[in-house]
Write a protein that holds these residues in place. Structure first.
Motif, short mmCIF file in Angstrom:
data_model
loop_
_atom_site.label_atom_id
_atom_site.label_comp_id
_atom_site.label_asym_id
_atom_site.label_seq_id
_atom_site.Cartn_x
_atom_site.Cartn_y
_atom_site.Cartn_z
N LEU A 1 0.83 -1.21 0.00
CA LEU A 1 0.00 0.00 0.00
C LEU A 1 0.86 1.26 0.00
O LEU A 1 0.52 2.25 -0.65
N MET A 2 1.99 1.24 0.72
CA MET A 2 2.90 2.39 0.72
C MET A 2 3.50 2.60 -0.67
O MET A 2 3.66 3.74 -1.11
N ARG A 3 3.83 1.50 -1.35
CA ARG A 3 4.35 1.61 -2.72
C ARG A 3 3.30 2.22 -3.64
O ARG A 3 3.59 3.12 -4.43
N GLY B 1 3.41 5.89 -5.60
CA GLY B 1 3.17 6.04 -7.04
C GLY B 1 2.04 7.01 -7.33
O GLY B 1 2.14 7.85 -8.23
N LEU B 2 0.97 6.92 -6.57
CA LEU B 2 -0.17 7.83 -6.76
C LEU B 2 0.23 9.26 -6.41
O LEU B 2 -0.14 10.20 -7.11
N LEU C 1 2.07 10.66 -9.33
CA LEU C 1 1.16 11.00 -10.42
C LEU C 1 0.39 12.28 -10.13
O LEU C 1 0.20 13.11 -11.02
N ILE C 2 -0.03 12.46 -8.90
CA ILE C 2 -0.75 13.68 -8.53
C ILE C 2 0.15 14.90 -8.68
O ILE C 2 -0.27 15.93 -9.20
N GLU C 3 1.41 14.77 -8.26
CA GLU C 3 2.35 15.88 -8.41
C GLU C 3 2.60 16.21 -9.87
O GLU C 3 2.78 17.38 -10.22
N ALA C 4 2.58 15.22 -10.75
CA ALA C 4 2.84 15.43 -12.17
C ALA C 4 1.62 15.98 -12.91
O ALA C 4 1.74 16.47 -14.02
N CYS D 1 -3.23 14.06 -19.45
CA CYS D 1 -3.23 13.86 -17.99
C CYS D 1 -2.36 12.64 -17.65
O CYS D 1 -2.62 11.53 -18.11
N PRO D 2 -1.32 12.84 -16.83
CA PRO D 2 -0.44 11.72 -16.49
C PRO D 2 -1.15 10.62 -15.70
O PRO D 2 -0.79 9.44 -15.82
N ILE D 3 -2.16 10.98 -14.94
CA ILE D 3 -2.89 9.97 -14.16
C ILE D 3 -3.68 9.07 -15.10
O ILE D 3 -3.61 7.84 -15.00
N LEU D 4 -4.41 9.68 -16.03
CA LEU D 4 -5.19 8.89 -16.99
C LEU D 4 -4.28 8.05 -17.88
O LEU D 4 -4.60 6.90 -18.19
N ARG D 5 -3.13 8.61 -18.29
CA ARG D 5 -2.20 7.85 -19.12
C ARG D 5 -1.64 6.66 -18.35
O ARG D 5 -1.50 5.56 -18.89
N ALA D 6 -1.32 6.86 -17.09
CA ALA D 6 -0.79 5.76 -16.27
C ALA D 6 -1.84 4.66 -16.11
O ALA D 6 -1.52 3.47 -16.16
N LEU D 7 -3.09 5.06 -15.92
CA LEU D 7 -4.15 4.07 -15.78
C LEU D 7 -4.43 3.34 -17.09
O LEU D 7 -4.85 2.19 -17.08
#
Length: 141
Positions: free
Chosen positions: A105-107, A111-112, A115-118, A128-134
């Protein structure tokens, strides 16, 4: 067991143990709780031992033990010779499992957080880096 000793209804046991009536029936089917005596009317009749056992099961579940692990703990709790060592080992195994879940969970959290910072929080969703990662795409810096 006398009628006096086994005079609790399933509703009374459920209330004292803090569980639902259906939970009691389920635990009986699963063998975690012995079949109760039956009154002449056919209704189940329990004693305080059932309440204590249900509380044990509930607390073990709250600590993350599975029903199979709880079944083992219940068996070990009545095994007077060497039972404590085995119970401790089961608890240590459970703790190790929890530690592994926390590390995972810490890992995931880290990572999340990255992504939020990016993510600028505005603009075209395609960037959106979050959507691309997903979507399993590599985030662009």
């Amino acid at each position: 067991m006398t009628t006096q000793a086994a005079s609790l209804t399933i509703g009374a046991v459920a209330k004292r143990a803090g569980v639902a009536i259906d939970t009691i029936r389920f635990y009986e089917r699963e063998g975690l709780l012995p079949e109760p005596l039956r009154r002449a009317s056919g209704y189940r009749s329990y004693n305080d031992t059932a309440v204590a056992r249900l509380r044990f099961i509930r607390r073990a579940k709250d600590l993350g033990f599975s029903l199979d692990e709880i079944r083992d703990l219940l068996a070990l709790s009545s095994y007077r010779r060497g039972g404590v060592r085995a119970v401790r080992k089961r608890a240590e195994q459970r703790l190790a499992s929890i530690d592994a879940r926390i590390a995972e969970l810490m890992r995931i959290r880290q990572g999340l957080e990255q992504l939020i910072e990016a993510c600028p929080g505005k603009g075209d969703p395609e960037h959106c880096p979050i959507l691309r990662a997903l979507a399993d795409e590599e985030p662009q810096a």
